[in-house]
Design a protein around this motif. Structure first.
Motif, PDB file in Angstrom:
ATOM      1  N   LYS A 287       1.971   6.495  -3.933  1.00  0.00           N
ATOM      2  CA  LYS A 287       1.746   6.793  -5.344  1.00  0.00           C
ATOM      3  C   LYS A 287       0.936   8.081  -5.501  1.00  0.00           C
ATOM      4  O   LYS A 287       1.268   8.942  -6.325  1.00  0.00           O
ATOM      5  CB  LYS A 287       1.009   5.624  -6.007  1.00  0.00           C
ATOM      6  CG  LYS A 287       0.635   5.855  -7.463  1.00  0.00           C
ATOM      7  CD  LYS A 287      -0.143   4.674  -8.007  1.00  0.00           C
ATOM      8  CE  LYS A 287      -0.604   4.927  -9.441  1.00  0.00           C
ATOM      9  NZ  LYS A 287      -1.411   3.768  -9.958  1.00  0.00           N
ATOM     10  N   GLU A 288      -0.113   8.217  -4.708  1.00  0.00           N
ATOM     11  CA  GLU A 288      -0.977   9.387  -4.825  1.00  0.00           C
ATOM     12  C   GLU A 288      -0.293  10.655  -4.314  1.00  0.00           C
ATOM     13  O   GLU A 288      -0.462  11.734  -4.883  1.00  0.00           O
ATOM     14  CB  GLU A 288      -2.290   9.147  -4.073  1.00  0.00           C
ATOM     15  CG  GLU A 288      -3.157   8.068  -4.704  1.00  0.00           C
ATOM     16  CD  GLU A 288      -4.545   7.982  -4.100  1.00  0.00           C
ATOM     17  OE1 GLU A 288      -4.979   8.945  -3.447  1.00  0.00           O
ATOM     18  OE2 GLU A 288      -5.198   6.938  -4.284  1.00  0.00           O
ATOM     19  N   LEU A 289       0.479  10.532  -3.251  1.00  0.00           N
ATOM     20  CA  LEU A 289       1.160  11.704  -2.702  1.00  0.00           C
ATOM     21  C   LEU A 289       2.179  12.287  -3.678  1.00  0.00           C
ATOM     22  O   LEU A 289       2.489  13.479  -3.631  1.00  0.00           O
ATOM     23  CB  LEU A 289       1.850  11.352  -1.387  1.00  0.00           C
ATOM     24  CG  LEU A 289       0.931  11.160  -0.178  1.00  0.00           C
ATOM     25  CD1 LEU A 289       1.700  10.550   0.986  1.00  0.00           C
ATOM     26  CD2 LEU A 289       0.300  12.487   0.248  1.00  0.00           C
ATOM     27  N   LEU A 290       2.712  11.461  -4.568  1.00  0.00           N
ATOM     28  CA  LEU A 290       3.723  11.903  -5.518  1.00  0.00           C
ATOM     29  C   LEU A 290       3.145  12.335  -6.863  1.00  0.00           C
ATOM     30  O   LEU A 290       3.894  12.658  -7.782  1.00  0.00           O
ATOM     31  CB  LEU A 290       4.757  10.789  -5.732  1.00  0.00           C
ATOM     32  CG  LEU A 290       5.661  10.507  -4.532  1.00  0.00           C
ATOM     33  CD1 LEU A 290       6.491   9.258  -4.754  1.00  0.00           C
ATOM     34  CD2 LEU A 290       6.567  11.690  -4.229  1.00  0.00           C
ATOM     35  N   MET A 291       1.823  12.360  -6.979  1.00  0.00           N
ATOM     36  CA  MET A 291       1.198  12.826  -8.224  1.00  0.00           C
ATOM     37  C   MET A 291       1.413  14.326  -8.395  1.00  0.00           C
ATOM     38  O   MET A 291       1.405  15.091  -7.430  1.00  0.00           O
ATOM     39  CB  MET A 291      -0.298  12.516  -8.211  1.00  0.00           C
ATOM     40  CG  MET A 291      -0.626  11.042  -8.348  1.00  0.00           C
ATOM     41  SD  MET A 291      -2.426  10.744  -8.309  1.00  0.00           S
ATOM     42  CE  MET A 291      -2.455   8.966  -8.645  1.00  0.00           C
ATOM     43  N   ASP A 292       1.578  14.753  -9.647  1.00  0.00           N
ATOM     44  CA  ASP A 292       1.880  16.157  -9.944  1.00  0.00           C
ATOM     45  C   ASP A 292       0.850  17.130  -9.395  1.00  0.00           C
ATOM     46  O   ASP A 292       1.193  18.209  -8.930  1.00  0.00           O
ATOM     47  CB  ASP A 292       1.996  16.357 -11.461  1.00  0.00           C
ATOM     48  CG  ASP A 292       3.294  15.792 -12.012  1.00  0.00           C
ATOM     49  OD1 ASP A 292       4.225  15.578 -11.213  1.00  0.00           O
ATOM     50  OD2 ASP A 292       3.375  15.566 -13.227  1.00  0.00           O
ATOM     51  N   ASP A 293      -0.426  16.766  -9.498  1.00  0.00           N
ATOM     52  CA  ASP A 293      -1.471  17.721  -9.128  1.00  0.00           C
ATOM     53  C   ASP A 293      -1.982  17.543  -7.704  1.00  0.00           C
ATOM     54  O   ASP A 293      -3.012  18.096  -7.340  1.00  0.00           O
ATOM     55  CB  ASP A 293      -2.646  17.618 -10.114  1.00  0.00           C
ATOM     56  CG  ASP A 293      -3.189  16.202 -10.226  1.00  0.00           C
ATOM     57  OD1 ASP A 293      -2.552  15.282  -9.663  1.00  0.00           O
ATOM     58  OD2 ASP A 293      -4.236  16.015 -10.867  1.00  0.00           O
TER      59      ASP A 293
ATOM     60  N   THR B  24      -1.740  -0.749   0.901  1.00  0.00           N
ATOM     61  CA  THR B  24      -2.313   0.551   1.235  1.00  0.00           C
ATOM     62  C   THR B  24      -1.227   1.617   1.239  1.00  0.00           C
ATOM     63  O   THR B  24      -1.398   2.713   0.681  1.00  0.00           O
ATOM     64  CB  THR B  24      -2.998   0.507   2.621  1.00  0.00           C
ATOM     65  OG1 THR B  24      -4.063  -0.435   2.586  1.00  0.00           O
ATOM     66  CG2 THR B  24      -3.540   1.874   3.007  1.00  0.00           C
ATOM     67  N   ARG B  25      -0.111   1.301   1.854  1.00  0.00           N
ATOM     68  CA  ARG B  25       1.000   2.251   1.880  1.00  0.00           C
ATOM     69  C   ARG B  25       1.478   2.564   0.463  1.00  0.00           C
ATOM     70  O   ARG B  25       1.737   3.738   0.139  1.00  0.00           O
ATOM     71  CB  ARG B  25       2.149   1.689   2.715  1.00  0.00           C
ATOM     72  CG  ARG B  25       3.416   2.534   2.645  1.00  0.00           C
ATOM     73  CD  ARG B  25       4.476   2.071   3.613  1.00  0.00           C
ATOM     74  NE  ARG B  25       5.733   2.781   3.401  1.00  0.00           N
ATOM     75  CZ  ARG B  25       6.780   2.732   4.216  1.00  0.00           C
ATOM     76  NH1 ARG B  25       6.730   2.003   5.317  1.00  0.00           N
ATOM     77  NH2 ARG B  25       7.885   3.412   3.951  1.00  0.00           N
TER      78      ARG B  25
ATOM     79  N   THR C 136      -2.006   4.165  11.941  1.00  0.00           N
ATOM     80  CA  THR C 136      -1.211   5.283  12.451  1.00  0.00           C
ATOM     81  C   THR C 136       0.271   4.961  12.378  1.00  0.00           C
ATOM     82  O   THR C 136       1.083   5.775  11.909  1.00  0.00           O
ATOM     83  CB  THR C 136      -1.593   5.610  13.909  1.00  0.00           C
ATOM     84  OG1 THR C 136      -2.950   6.045  13.961  1.00  0.00           O
ATOM     85  CG2 THR C 136      -0.697   6.709  14.471  1.00  0.00           C
ATOM     86  N   PHE C 137       0.641   3.772  12.827  1.00  0.00           N
ATOM     87  CA  PHE C 137       2.049   3.370  12.807  1.00  0.00           C
ATOM     88  C   PHE C 137       2.580   3.303  11.377  1.00  0.00           C
ATOM     89  O   PHE C 137       3.707   3.734  11.093  1.00  0.00           O
ATOM     90  CB  PHE C 137       2.218   2.020  13.493  1.00  0.00           C
ATOM     91  CG  PHE C 137       3.605   1.450  13.390  1.00  0.00           C
ATOM     92  CD1 PHE C 137       4.660   2.018  14.085  1.00  0.00           C
ATOM     93  CD2 PHE C 137       3.862   0.342  12.591  1.00  0.00           C
ATOM     94  CE1 PHE C 137       5.947   1.501  13.983  1.00  0.00           C
ATOM     95  CE2 PHE C 137       5.148  -0.177  12.483  1.00  0.00           C
ATOM     96  CZ  PHE C 137       6.184   0.402  13.185  1.00  0.00           C
ATOM     97  N   MET C 138       1.772   2.783  10.456  1.00  0.00           N
ATOM     98  CA  MET C 138       2.189   2.692   9.055  1.00  0.00           C
ATOM     99  C   MET C 138       2.483   4.069   8.479  1.00  0.00           C
ATOM    100  O   MET C 138       3.483   4.265   7.774  1.00  0.00           O
ATOM    101  CB  MET C 138       1.103   1.980   8.243  1.00  0.00           C
ATOM    102  CG  MET C 138       1.408   1.849   6.749  1.00  0.00           C
ATOM    103  SD  MET C 138       0.753   3.226   5.787  1.00  0.00           S
ATOM    104  CE  MET C 138      -1.002   2.893   5.872  1.00  0.00           C
TER     105      MET C 138
END
Length: 273
Positions: free
Chosen positions: A253-259, A247-248, A182-184
């Motif tokens: 990386k995934e949050l910034l993927m185009d789709d 993990t972060r 949660t903190f991360m």
């Protein structure tokens, strides 16, 4: 289009919100592509600057009333400290126990039974107090765990019981790991900053407008990603912080993927099933 975020590494700029919520300003420059500092121009207007191919570009995202309200509520949740004297917090602990161990009676809010869940002692409030002072994650971490236990019970139980993969002799404590996750996420999203400093935050705010429980869903994804990284690295308890860092990085990386437009679009979301 790629930008340099502060450490020289390039990331792809994901698809941004509809043009109705964006404005773009372009300034001449001959410098190489670098990521600039976000600024705030008027209420609810977030501007992020970057340079690409010799020009400065600024993308301004105007927060909708729905986004502002959901962000306000999420920030409020993040600031609520765990208080063992509050009835609703006591009920939250009882609900977490019931969701974690259905049909198993809890003998008290102070009991050696809590060690089974991965708290460091027999009183979870002691751990909450420690981590609130040193990490800042309070009652919301309990809410995150309860959400996980109720929404993805199979994955939750698998992680709780350490059923997947070849486990280390000295495993991470499940409940305490959850508080750290949660903190991360709170640090990664930087939601309390006066001025937004990352594209990850901007992306998340768009997701929050799609689903008010985006933070809790991201917590669930983060937990399964963390456990996967743990197994891949054959990590032990002393390496937990290193696993949390990787993990972060994976989440960003995934949050910034185009789709990826929703938490459910993240590739790691499938690990929950």
């Amino acid at each position: 289009m790629s930008v340099d975020r502060t450490q020289g590494s390039c990331v792809t700029i994901r698809t941004l919100p509809p043009l109705s919520s964006l404005s773009r300003c372009v300034y001449s420059s001959s410098d190489d592509a670098t990521f600039g500092s976000p600024t705030r121009m008027g209420k609810g207007l977030t501007c992020v600057c970057f340079k690409s191919r010799g020009t400065y570009e600024r993308i301004c995202i105007n927060l909708t009333p729905l986004q502002e309200e959901r962000l306000r509520r999420l920030k409020h949740r993040m600031k609520v400290n765990f208080d063992a004297s509050r009835v609703e917090h006591q009920e939250g602990l009882k609900a977490l126990w019931s969701a974690t161990y259905p049909g198993q009676e809890l003998h008290g809010l102070v009991s050696d039974q809590w060690k089974e869940m991965g708290w460091q002692g027999k009183d979870p409030s002691t751990d909450f107090s420690f981590y609130m002072l040193n990490r800042g994650a309070g009652f919301i971490s309990l809410e995150n765990s309860l959400f996980f236990a109720k929404t993805f019970s199979t994955s939750f139980q698998c992680l709780l019981k350490k059923q997947g993969g070849k486990r280390a002799a000295w495993e991470y404590p499940f409940a305490v790991a959850g508080v750290n996750i949660t903190f991360m996420i709170m640090q990664m999203l930087d939601l309390d900053a006066t001025k937004p400093r990352t594209f990850v935050r901007t992306v998340f705010l768009q997701m929050l407008s799609e689903n008010e429980w985006a933070f809790d869903l991201l917590y669930c994804v983060a937990f399964v990603v963390m456990d996967k990284q743990w197994l891949e690295k054959n990590a032990t308890y002393m390496q937990f912080n290193d696993v949390l860092k990787s993990t972060r990085a994976q989440l960003e990386k995934e949050l910034l993927m185009d789709d990826v437009l929703r938490i459910e679009d993240m590739p790691s979301y499938t690990l929950l099933f």
